[in-house]
Design an enzyme around this catalytic site. Structure first.
Site, mmCIF file in Angstrom:
data_model
loop_
_atom_site.group_PDB
_atom_site.id
_atom_site.type_symbol
_atom_site.label_atom_id
_atom_site.label_comp_id
_atom_site.label_asym_id
_atom_site.label_seq_id
_atom_site.Cartn_x
_atom_site.Cartn_y
_atom_site.Cartn_z
ATOM 1 N N GLU A 60 -18.706 -0.454 -46.602
ATOM 2 C CA GLU A 60 -17.303 -1.181 -46.215
ATOM 3 C C GLU A 60 -16.617 -1.913 -47.342
ATOM 4 O O GLU A 60 -15.553 -1.538 -47.525
ATOM 5 C CB GLU A 60 -17.455 -2.124 -45.101
ATOM 6 N N HIS A 129 -20.566 -6.246 -32.686
ATOM 7 C CA HIS A 129 -19.599 -5.294 -32.516
ATOM 8 C C HIS A 129 -18.524 -5.679 -31.443
ATOM 9 O O HIS A 129 -17.985 -4.761 -30.861
ATOM 10 C CB HIS A 129 -20.420 -4.225 -31.876
#
Ligand SMILES: Cc1ncc(C[n+]2csc(CCOP(=O)(O)OP(=O)(O)O)c2C)c(N)n1
Lengths: 328, 336
Positions: A60, A129
């Site tokens: 990322e 999440h």
């Protein structure tokens, strides 16, 4: 006007922008054959090929770093971070790099990039999440922060984001992907910094974003039968923020409730209260300003707890009644 | 690159590795228990009894069972999202696992964590992680603490092929190699990180050779061959425990189910999945070895298989009978 889903609206903005401008490309994880974790980029690999739909390793920080570099060379990258939570891994590239370059380099560099990121709870995906981290991004000068609540807004705001010369964090609530709404055919954009009055009313102002707009609307429509007339303002972009729209509304209703899924402490509800209390609207307030937010907890896995962690319709209704009656 | 292969007859290897008949039986039963857990998880999901996500490890059982057998029960385990097999191997209470999977208060994390975050600190199982690569650097601190506390356990850090592309993976390997920490790195290479085949995301393979840059010895093995896992991990663990520093093992394996709850397998062929299932299945291979070499009669293994089914069925009964957490407790446990 045709009805399409929020996910389709985002896809169609990406699609049309990629057709219009060769500089636009998408970079992220599993965005090709898989179509992204929520299917948003489905079919785009076949149309645009792997030079413009760039699938990366699970890295990322470097996805955003690569987008920054390409933006500096005049490209128009749209990076996808699979879950907003993983923005925490890329925060250096977003916060120290992308956000600051224009200023730090004396206005000589521009970083026109979009980072798309699904936020929010409701899927049982638990603590890592399910977060709503928009406040974190709002706190970094140089970033714009967008939280569309409908397919119409998702498409119009995403097009504006891609045209914008600044890094834009585009936050998509994952429970909205399958919701449907009318979207006009053809070209349109929605300017940043212009709030939308989702429902006009005279008794109380609710400022809400993303999925909370829908929950607030459902409650407001029910309470209308009892003669409680709620106005709902969707800021649409948190940075830049349409302070005038909020000040005007509160000046009219005299009452304010802010609803967001993000945690309470230092959440953006506090920002709205600060805006109102230091404006002319302060004189019109006839009740304490209130906020209804996600609790200050990581999002739990269990369904009962997960529901309890973020505002639900019954909580909104309770708050509205309390404010209107003046009993807290 | 081919994995390290062992042509030695099964019985010779079993003898050399000092595996008793009881141990072989126990390992077979654990393999079956893991498989049954994953099949049941899939079934419960299909029945709509699971609110949340899951990552199943069917097809990868030999890695978990092999590691566990070749290390000590009190060694520390750092796990990743596809962790059910490692928990079961480390003698987890399957009732509590199942309860956690169903989000119940009786679960390992009181229903707060779910499948992706099961942990059991009382058995040195430091938990699974939803952030790919998120647990890898914890191994450094565990290694340092073990050294400071002058203890002889090692830390086993489990992660997938995809995780090896996160920056922390490289930072951790460098520090572990530099400080010669007691860490066993195990990369479970199941060929895909979500939809991405390893070849599409790695500049050079095998992944294990990356360890060389950090002065860490490495092995690239057939992770579906239980005895190979035991042998490699066993000697690695001895090496680490003797104070020589970390070892890196890449175990080639394969996941049968989709990546998580939603996955249409568009990135691989049905043929590929079938080939692995039919010709390389870790449980089938071990079973065939046991039968062909007449270690056990077929009926003896059937007993193990039936026991595994019973364990899982009663875990489901336990979990379903357990209560949901009380909504009023949602703000508990934020701070110690
Ligand atoms: C930082 C981060 N990025 C992306 C994801 C989404 N994700 C979850 S598992 C996974 C694939 C991981 O692949 P690998 O490490 O090989 O493990 P496997 O799932 O194959 O067991 C991805 C991309 C995540 N959870 N965390």
């Amino acid at each position: 006007m045709p009805e399409i889903t929020y996910a389709e609206a985002i896809r169609s903005a990406l699609w049309e922008e990629m057709k219009r401008d060769e500089r636009v490309f998408i970079i992220g994880e599993d965005i090709g054959r898989y179509g992204g974790a929520f299917g948003v980029t489905t079919g785009m690999l076949d149309e645009f090929g792997d030079k413009r739909i760039i699938e990366t390793p699970i890295s990322e920080p470097s996805i955003i770093g690569a987008a920054v570099g390409a933006a500096l060379l005049g490209m128009r990258p749209v990076a996808e971070i699979m879950f907003m939570d993983f923005v925490l891994l890329s925060l250096d590239q977003i916060g120290n790099q992308a956000a600051k370059m224009h200023y730090m380099f004396g206005g000589k560099a521009t970083v026109p990039l979009v980072v798309r990121m699904p936020s929010g709870s409701g899927t049982g995906a638990a603590a890592q999440h399910s977060q709503s981290l928009e406040t974190l991004l709002m706190h970094l000068p140089g970033l714009k922060v967008v939280t569309p609540s409908t397919p119409y807004e998702a498409k119009g705001l995403l097009r504006t984001a891609i045209h914008d010369l600044n890094p834009v964090c585009f936050i998509e609530h994952k429970l909205l992907y399958k919701t449907k709404g009318e979207v006009p055919e053809g070209d349109y954009q929605i300017p940043f910094g212009v709030a939308d009055i989702k429902r006009a009313g005279k008794d109380l102002t609710i400022v809400a974003n993303g999925i909370m707009v829908h929950k607030a609307l459902a409650v407001a429509n029910r309470l209308a039968d009892e003669g409680i007339d709620v106005e709902i303002i969707d800021p649409r972009t948190l940075v830049p923020l349409d302070t005038e729209a909020i000040i005007n509304s509160v000046s009219k209703t005299g009452k304010l409730l802010i609803v967001h899924e993000a945690c309470e402490t230092a959440g953006w509800a506090g920002e709205i209260m600060a805006v109102v209390s230091s404006s002319r609207a302060f004189d019109y307030l006839d009740a304490p300003m209130r906020r209804l937010t996600g609790k200050n907890v990581p999002i739990p896995y269990n369904r009962v707890l997960e529901r309890a962690a973020v505002p639900q319709e019954e909580d909104i209704e309770r708050e509205i009644r309390a404010i209107v009656k003046g009993v807290y | 690159m081919e994995t390290e292969k062992n042509q030695e007859p099964f019985l010779n290897r079993a003898e050399r590795l000092k595996l008793s008949k009881d141990e072989l039986r126990e390992m077979y039963k654990t393999l079956c228990t893991i498989r049954q857990f994953e099949l049941m998880a899939d079934k419960l999901y299909a029945l709509g009894k699971v609110h949340g996500t899951m990552h199943l490890s069917a097809g990868q059982e030999a890695v978990a069972v092999g590691i566990r057998h070749a290390t000590r029960l009190d060694d520390y385990l750092i796990n990743h999202h596809r962790g059910h097999g490692h928990f079961i191997s480390k003698n987890a209470d399957i009732n509590l696992m199942m309860a956690e999977f169903l989000g119940k208060e009786a679960g390992y994390c009181k229903g707060r964590g779910g499948s992706m975050h099961i942990a059991d600190f009382s058995s040195n199982n430091l938990g699974a992680n939803g952030i790919v690569g998120g647990g890898i650097p914890h191994s450094l601190g565990v290694g340092l603490a073990l050294q400071m506390q002058k203890r002889d356990q090692i830390c086993i850090a489990i992660f997938g092929d995809g995780a090896s592309n996160e920056g922390v993976f490289h930072e951790t390997l460098n520090m572990a190699g530099l400080w010669k920490l007691p860490i066993l790195f195990v990369c479970e290479n199941n060929k895909y990180g979500m939809s991405m085949a390893v070849e599409r995301v790695s500049a050079k393979l095998p992944i294990a050779q990356r360890a060389e840059a950090y002065d860490i010895p490495w092995h690239y093995i057939d992770g579906n061959d239980l005895l190979t896992v035991i042998e490699t991990v066993g000697s690695a663990a001895d090496y680490i425990r003797s104070g020589n520093g970390p070892v890196f093992v890449e175990a080639q394996t394969y996941r049968y189910f989709g990546h998580s709850k939603s996955d249409r397998n568009l990135y691989r062929s049905k043929d590929e999945i079938e080939t692995w299932r039919l010709t390389k299945d870790p449980i089938l291979r071990f079973k065939n070895n046991l039968l062909e070499n007449e270690v056990f009669k077929a009926e003896e293994l059937v007993v193990c298989e039936e026991e595994a089914v019973k364990i899982i069925e009663s875990a489901v009964e336990f979990a379903e009978a357990s209560a949901d957490p009380d909504a009023a407790t949602v703000t508990e446990y934020v701070y110690a």
